[in-house]
Design an enzyme around this catalytic site. Sequence first.
Site, PDB file in Angstrom:
ATOM      1  N   CYS A 174       6.163  -8.202   6.698  1.00  0.00           N
ATOM      2  CA  CYS A 174       6.895  -7.480   8.028  1.00  0.00           C
ATOM      3  C   CYS A 174       7.098  -8.480   9.025  1.00  0.00           C
ATOM      4  CB  CYS A 174       6.448  -6.552   8.674  1.00  0.00           C
ATOM      5  SG  CYS A 174       7.412  -5.589   9.753  1.00  0.00           S
TER       6      CYS A 174
ATOM      7  N   CYS B 174      -3.020  -0.107   8.778  1.00  0.00           N
ATOM      8  CA  CYS B 174      -1.700  -0.623   7.212  1.00  0.00           C
ATOM      9  C   CYS B 174      -1.921  -1.498   7.546  1.00  0.00           C
ATOM     10  CB  CYS B 174      -0.915   0.245   8.349  1.00  0.00           C
ATOM     11  SG  CYS B 174       0.611  -0.916   7.831  1.00  0.00           S
TER      12      CYS B 174
ATOM     13  N   CYS C 203       4.752  -7.388  15.526  1.00  0.00           N
ATOM     14  CA  CYS C 203       3.393  -6.657  16.006  1.00  0.00           C
ATOM     15  C   CYS C 203       2.299  -7.510  16.140  1.00  0.00           C
ATOM     16  CB  CYS C 203       3.945  -5.434  15.639  1.00  0.00           C
ATOM     17  SG  CYS C 203       5.593  -4.269  15.836  1.00  0.00           S
TER      18      CYS C 203
ATOM     19  N   CYS D  29      -0.965  -5.226  14.379  1.00  0.00           N
ATOM     20  CA  CYS D  29      -0.658  -4.782  13.106  1.00  0.00           C
ATOM     21  C   CYS D  29      -0.922  -6.452  11.687  1.00  0.00           C
ATOM     22  CB  CYS D  29       0.989  -4.698  12.709  1.00  0.00           C
ATOM     23  SG  CYS D  29       1.066  -4.027  11.294  1.00  0.00           S
TER      24      CYS D  29
ATOM     25  N   HIS E 201       4.220   2.957  21.590  1.00  0.00           N
ATOM     26  CA  HIS E 201       3.040   2.118  22.824  1.00  0.00           C
ATOM     27  C   HIS E 201       3.153   2.061  23.477  1.00  0.00           C
ATOM     28  CE1 HIS E 201       2.541   2.643  17.592  1.00  0.00           C
ATOM     29  NE2 HIS E 201       3.062   1.673  17.689  1.00  0.00           N
TER      30      HIS E 201
ATOM     31  N   CYS F  11       2.479   8.090   2.203  1.00  0.00           N
ATOM     32  CA  CYS F  11       2.884   7.319   3.594  1.00  0.00           C
ATOM     33  C   CYS F  11       3.661   6.217   2.523  1.00  0.00           C
ATOM     34  CB  CYS F  11       1.878   6.992   4.139  1.00  0.00           C
ATOM     35  SG  CYS F  11       2.224   5.647   5.621  1.00  0.00           S
TER      36      CYS F  11
ATOM     37  N   SER G 227       9.690   5.639  10.347  1.00  0.00           N
ATOM     38  CA  SER G 227       9.086   5.537  10.947  1.00  0.00           C
ATOM     39  C   SER G 227      10.035   4.413  11.404  1.00  0.00           C
ATOM     40  CB  SER G 227       7.707   5.996  10.722  1.00  0.00           C
ATOM     41  OG  SER G 227       6.965   5.240  12.164  1.00  0.00           O
TER      42      SER G 227
ATOM     43  N   GLY H  31       5.900  -2.141   6.624  1.00  0.00           N
ATOM     44  CA  GLY H  31       7.490  -2.833   6.841  1.00  0.00           C
ATOM     45  C   GLY H  31       8.119  -2.546   7.707  1.00  0.00           C
ATOM     46  N   GLU H  32       9.310  -2.524   8.053  1.00  0.00           N
ATOM     47  CA  GLU H  32       9.940  -1.995   9.186  1.00  0.00           C
ATOM     48  C   GLU H  32      10.987  -1.432   8.194  1.00  0.00           C
ATOM     49  OE1 GLU H  32      10.592  -0.668  12.660  1.00  0.00           O
ATOM     50  OE2 GLU H  32      12.336   0.116  11.102  1.00  0.00           O
TER      51      GLU H  32
ATOM     52  N   GLU I  20       0.991  -1.271   0.090  1.00  0.00           N
ATOM     53  CA  GLU I  20       0.166  -0.050  -0.100  1.00  0.00           C
ATOM     54  C   GLU I  20       0.876   1.328  -0.110  1.00  0.00           C
ATOM     55  OE1 GLU I  20      -3.414  -2.032   3.443  1.00  0.00           O
ATOM     56  OE2 GLU I  20      -2.326  -0.040   3.722  1.00  0.00           O
TER      57      GLU I  20
ATOM     58  N   HIS J 289      -6.840   1.573  15.170  1.00  0.00           N
ATOM     59  CA  HIS J 289      -8.175   1.081  13.631  1.00  0.00           C
ATOM     60  C   HIS J 289      -8.211  -0.216  14.136  1.00  0.00           C
ATOM     61  CE1 HIS J 289      -8.468   4.745  11.166  1.00  0.00           C
ATOM     62  NE2 HIS J 289      -7.154   4.974  11.735  1.00  0.00           N
TER      63      HIS J 289
ATOM     64  N   SER K  50       7.650   4.415  17.296  1.00  0.00           N
ATOM     65  CA  SER K  50       6.872   4.246  17.520  1.00  0.00           C
ATOM     66  C   SER K  50       7.288   3.240  18.842  1.00  0.00           C
ATOM     67  CB  SER K  50       6.280   2.628  16.730  1.00  0.00           C
ATOM     68  OG  SER K  50       6.392   2.852  15.297  1.00  0.00           O
TER      69      SER K  50
HETATM   70 FE1  SF4 Z   1       6.096  -4.329  10.571  1.00  0.00          FE
HETATM   71 FE2  SF4 Z   1       5.585  -2.161  11.855  1.00  0.00          FE
HETATM   72 FE3  SF4 Z   1       3.056  -3.694  11.905  1.00  0.00          FE
HETATM   73 FE4  SF4 Z   1       5.200  -3.729  13.425  1.00  0.00          FE
HETATM   74  S1  SF4 Z   1       3.584  -2.036  13.164  1.00  0.00           S
HETATM   75  S2  SF4 Z   1       4.721  -5.248  12.358  1.00  0.00           S
HETATM   76  S3  SF4 Z   1       7.269  -3.026  12.328  1.00  0.00           S
HETATM   77  S4  SF4 Z   1       4.741  -3.060   9.543  1.00  0.00           S
END
Ligand code: SF4
Length: 337
Positions: free
Chosen positions: A110, A328, A114, A117, A211, A103, A187, A155-156, A90, A285, A209
């Site tokens: 990824c 996301c 997390c 996510c 949290h 973005c 980020s 992704g990271e 995306e 979300h 991030s």
């Molecule tokens: Fe990967 Fe970011 Fe999702 Fe964590 S929040 S799983 S780093 S995309």
Amino acid sequence: MKEKLLGKTPEELKAVAQAAGLPSFAGKQLAQWMYEKRAKSFDEMTNISKAGREKLAELFELGVEAPLGLAESSDGTKKYLFPASEFAVEAVMIPDEERKTLCVSSQAGCKMGCKFCMTGRQGFHGNLTPAQILNQFISVDESAELTNAVFMGMGEPLDNTDNVLRAIEVLTAPWGFAWSPKRVTLSTIGVLPSLRRYLDESRCHLAISIHNPFPDERLELMPVQKAWPVAEVIRMLKEYDWTAQRRVSFEYTMFAGWNDDRRHADALARLLRDIECRVNLIRFHKIPDFPYECASPRAMEAFRDRLNSLGVTCTIRASRGEDILAACGMLAGKHNN
Ligand code: SF4
């Protein structure tokens, strides 16, 4: 498969020109067409001979790929899907007064896992190449109007550091998009070794991030906490020599009953003491099969006010694109399924 040219430097493009039998100055022309004029085909490059363009097309590809699909929100936010091998990723265009921010995604899926996510749930399907990252900028309808970029998509980014740094180099170099580094924010969840490299090798803004300020609680939802505890990330930031002026912010997604009370606000303020930064509170979300809901607006406002009263600048980020599977990875996940 033909080599893709998006992401190459003028020096590398010189070699490309020579391979196509063109004079080496055609490397500079290629860079101008690709990055300044955002050409989508060799045919557009009219100051390169027709025979030269044909040879280039025989040997290389630009790496420009049209979106696979698009969802548009009633608030103007647009979510594009781009191909990445067998996967879709995306890119989200967010209009805001005179800004248009893109973005972008840096990986297909990824590895970081997390738990809140959707992208993390889809597993890892590969790093995006510099061409696949830059294509997101070139192939959205608003390409010429984009003002800012955030590496906050799928992704990271600091797990794909070489390719992300190359894309940032193209975005910010005078021979590339020539954007000020102040228009770009990366980020990360805090991949410590690559974070230092990012700070050393770019001058762009940084968002972490976080949290949750408590290590054991953060580990519940973010496995990265085990490899790179956030306290170590913060120690590194405190010790870093900030010669380049840039903004450091902390992203804090708010979950009801997990991280949204005064105990967390106080601990967060203690953790961030002595760092010149701001905290962005983000509405969560909802995603399927996840136990937590978003914190209530009242809890978010109280959290923000508490942090501000403790001297940490804090704002609540406006939520955008709620009606187009805003979390996301939601839209890409739906497509990939
Ligand atoms: Fe990967 Fe970011 Fe999702 Fe964590 S929040 S799983 S780093 S995309």
